[in-house]
Design a protein around this motif. Structure first.
Motif, mmCIF file in Angstrom:
data_model
loop_
_atom_site.group_PDB
_atom_site.id
_atom_site.type_symbol
_atom_site.label_atom_id
_atom_site.label_comp_id
_atom_site.label_asym_id
_atom_site.label_seq_id
_atom_site.Cartn_x
_atom_site.Cartn_y
_atom_site.Cartn_z
ATOM 1 N N ARG A 1 32.199 -49.279 -14.974
ATOM 2 C CA ARG A 1 31.873 -49.295 -16.396
ATOM 3 C C ARG A 1 30.866 -50.403 -16.706
ATOM 4 N N THR A 2 29.820 -50.466 -15.868
ATOM 5 C CA THR A 2 28.763 -51.444 -16.081
ATOM 6 C C THR A 2 27.492 -50.738 -16.532
ATOM 7 N N VAL A 3 26.638 -51.497 -17.210
ATOM 8 C CA VAL A 3 25.370 -51.005 -17.722
ATOM 9 C C VAL A 3 24.269 -51.911 -17.198
ATOM 10 N N ALA A 4 23.191 -51.308 -16.711
ATOM 11 C CA ALA A 4 22.057 -52.090 -16.229
ATOM 12 C C ALA A 4 20.765 -51.471 -16.730
ATOM 13 N N ILE A 5 19.815 -52.342 -17.079
ATOM 14 C CA ILE A 5 18.461 -51.930 -17.440
ATOM 15 C C ILE A 5 17.511 -52.791 -16.633
ATOM 16 N N ALA A 6 16.555 -52.155 -15.975
ATOM 17 C CA ALA A 6 15.585 -52.883 -15.143
ATOM 18 C C ALA A 6 16.306 -53.803 -14.157
ATOM 19 N N ASN A 7 17.403 -53.288 -13.581
ATOM 20 C CA ASN A 7 18.169 -54.010 -12.554
ATOM 21 C C ASN A 7 18.873 -55.248 -13.074
ATOM 22 N N GLN A 8 19.019 -55.369 -14.398
ATOM 23 C CA GLN A 8 19.804 -56.454 -14.964
ATOM 24 C C GLN A 8 21.100 -55.877 -15.519
ATOM 25 N N ILE A 9 22.226 -56.471 -15.125
ATOM 26 C CA ILE A 9 23.530 -55.982 -15.572
ATOM 27 C C ILE A 9 23.901 -56.641 -16.889
ATOM 28 N N LEU A 10 24.372 -55.842 -17.834
ATOM 29 C CA LEU A 10 24.773 -56.352 -19.144
ATOM 30 C C LEU A 10 26.078 -57.123 -19.004
ATOM 31 N N ASP A 11 26.038 -58.386 -19.414
ATOM 32 C CA ASP A 11 27.202 -59.263 -19.275
ATOM 33 C C ASP A 11 27.316 -60.138 -20.522
ATOM 34 N N PRO A 12 28.473 -60.116 -21.220
ATOM 35 C CA PRO A 12 29.714 -59.414 -20.885
ATOM 36 C C PRO A 12 29.564 -57.909 -21.056
ATOM 37 N N PRO A 13 30.460 -57.133 -20.421
ATOM 38 C CA PRO A 13 30.338 -55.677 -20.477
ATOM 39 C C PRO A 13 30.588 -55.135 -21.876
ATOM 40 N N SER B 1 32.324 -52.900 -24.850
ATOM 41 C CA SER B 1 33.691 -52.512 -25.174
ATOM 42 C C SER B 1 33.903 -51.065 -24.747
ATOM 43 N N SER B 2 35.156 -50.635 -24.724
ATOM 44 C CA SER B 2 35.461 -49.260 -24.309
ATOM 45 C C SER B 2 34.765 -48.253 -25.217
ATOM 46 N N ALA B 3 34.804 -48.482 -26.529
ATOM 47 C CA ALA B 3 34.179 -47.546 -27.463
ATOM 48 C C ALA B 3 32.665 -47.535 -27.289
ATOM 49 N N GLN B 4 32.059 -48.697 -27.122
ATOM 50 C CA GLN B 4 30.607 -48.766 -26.916
ATOM 51 C C GLN B 4 30.204 -48.038 -25.641
ATOM 52 N N TYR B 5 30.978 -48.238 -24.577
ATOM 53 C CA TYR B 5 30.638 -47.583 -23.311
ATOM 54 C C TYR B 5 30.774 -46.070 -23.426
ATOM 55 N N ARG B 6 31.831 -45.586 -24.073
ATOM 56 C CA ARG B 6 32.017 -44.138 -24.208
ATOM 57 C C ARG B 6 30.873 -43.520 -25.015
ATOM 58 N N LEU B 7 30.412 -44.231 -26.051
ATOM 59 C CA LEU B 7 29.286 -43.730 -26.835
ATOM 60 C C LEU B 7 28.022 -43.667 -25.989
ATOM 61 N N LEU B 8 27.724 -44.729 -25.251
ATOM 62 C CA LEU B 8 26.523 -44.741 -24.424
ATOM 63 C C LEU B 8 26.597 -43.668 -23.335
ATOM 64 N N LYS B 9 27.759 -43.491 -22.738
ATOM 65 C CA LYS B 9 27.944 -42.468 -21.700
ATOM 66 C C LYS B 9 27.675 -41.081 -22.282
ATOM 67 N N ALA B 10 28.157 -40.828 -23.494
ATOM 68 C CA ALA B 10 27.918 -39.539 -24.135
ATOM 69 C C ALA B 10 26.428 -39.312 -24.379
ATOM 70 N N LEU B 11 25.714 -40.359 -24.801
ATOM 71 C CA LEU B 11 24.281 -40.245 -25.046
ATOM 72 C C LEU B 11 23.516 -39.986 -23.751
ATOM 73 N N VAL B 12 23.884 -40.691 -22.678
ATOM 74 C CA VAL B 12 23.212 -40.503 -21.390
ATOM 75 C C VAL B 12 23.454 -39.093 -20.867
ATOM 76 N N GLU B 13 24.690 -38.622 -20.941
ATOM 77 C CA GLU B 13 25.006 -37.289 -20.432
ATOM 78 C C GLU B 13 24.302 -36.194 -21.228
ATOM 79 N N ALA B 14 24.029 -36.460 -22.513
ATOM 80 C CA ALA B 14 23.323 -35.482 -23.340
ATOM 81 C C ALA B 14 21.841 -35.453 -23.029
ATOM 82 N N GLN B 15 21.364 -36.449 -22.268
ATOM 83 C CA GLN B 15 19.952 -36.595 -21.931
ATOM 84 C C GLN B 15 19.147 -36.737 -23.221
ATOM 85 N N ASP B 16 18.185 -35.870 -23.490
ATOM 86 C CA ASP B 16 17.354 -36.013 -24.690
ATOM 87 C C ASP B 16 17.902 -35.236 -25.880
#
Length: 218
Positions: free
Chosen positions: A128-140, A142-157
């Motif tokens: 449940r980590t997020v990285a942009i340009a090989n940088q890991i987001l720290d602190p990770p 929250s569960s709700a934020q991650y689920r939202l981002l995962k839904a957006l990524v899976e939806a693609q565009d």
């Protein structure tokens, strides 16, 4: 005389497995070309970890790396003795299988591929980590934020509606139990977190009357 069998590390890559024999008393893992096992990504410290061969086996040590060394999902602080089949994670980016001397190397290694958007944003579902340009987001996130981002990524565009967000972020909530303000606040907080890694790009776009979508880099 039969050659002495040695342990090895195996990294599964799209172009095929890479194997390194652990044939020195100390094997260094890191981004530096001086390391016996070089993993050339910014999330990896120059000397990230070492493996020491001792009389009773092979031990894994973290070298005060920025993004951590893990053995079977557990962070390595003091030295950890490895067993055949153990998995080493370097910066939650690379997964290497440890094959002990005399053991049969596996044909495949189970490596969970991170979810990727075309804009270079990477999600590792296992950690449940997020990285942009090989940088890991720290602190990770929250569960709700991650689920939202995962839904957006899976939806693609594609646009995901507010109802879709409620179902994926708050699956146990009643459809009318999550307010518009709660959704907007969650989107705003997620945007603020992504800005920490990439202040130049707006990843989450509001599509008025429809919902939200992930905006790829042009």
């Amino acid at each position: 005389m039969q050659p002495q069998e040695v342990a090895m590390l195996i990294l599964q890559m799209p172009e095929g497995n890479k194997r390194w024999p652990l044939d020195h008393p100390i094997i260094r893992i890191g981004r530096s070309p001086m390391c016996e096992i070089m993993l050339a990504e910014r999330v990896v410290s120059r000397e990230h970890a070492t493996i020491e061969r001792r009389a009773d086996g092979y031990y894994l040590f973290d070298k005060q790396s920025k993004n951590g060394t893990y053995l079977n999902g557990e962070p390595v602080t003091n030295g950890r003795r490895m067993q055949d089949g153990d998995e080493i994670q370097i910066a939650l980016r690379f997964k290497l299988a440890f094959v002990d001397a005399g053991a049969t190397a596996p044909l495949t290694i189970e490596v969970e591929s991170p979810l990727r958007s075309q804009n270079g944003l990477h999600l590792d579902s296992a950690r449940r980590t997020v990285a942009i340009a090989n940088q890991i987001l720290d602190p990770p996130l929250s569960s709700a934020q991650y689920r939202l981002l995962k839904a957006l990524v899976e939806a693609q565009d594609k646009v995901i509606s507010r109802d879709d967000i409620v179902r994926q972020v708050w699956p146990d909530a009643a459809s009318d139990g999550v307010t518009e303000q709660a959704i907007d606040a969650l989107v705003r907080r997620l945007r603020e977190r992504l800005v920490e890694l990439d202040p130049e790009h707006q990843y989450i776009i509001t599509v008025r009357g429809h919902g939200f979508r992930l905006e790829n880099h042009s």
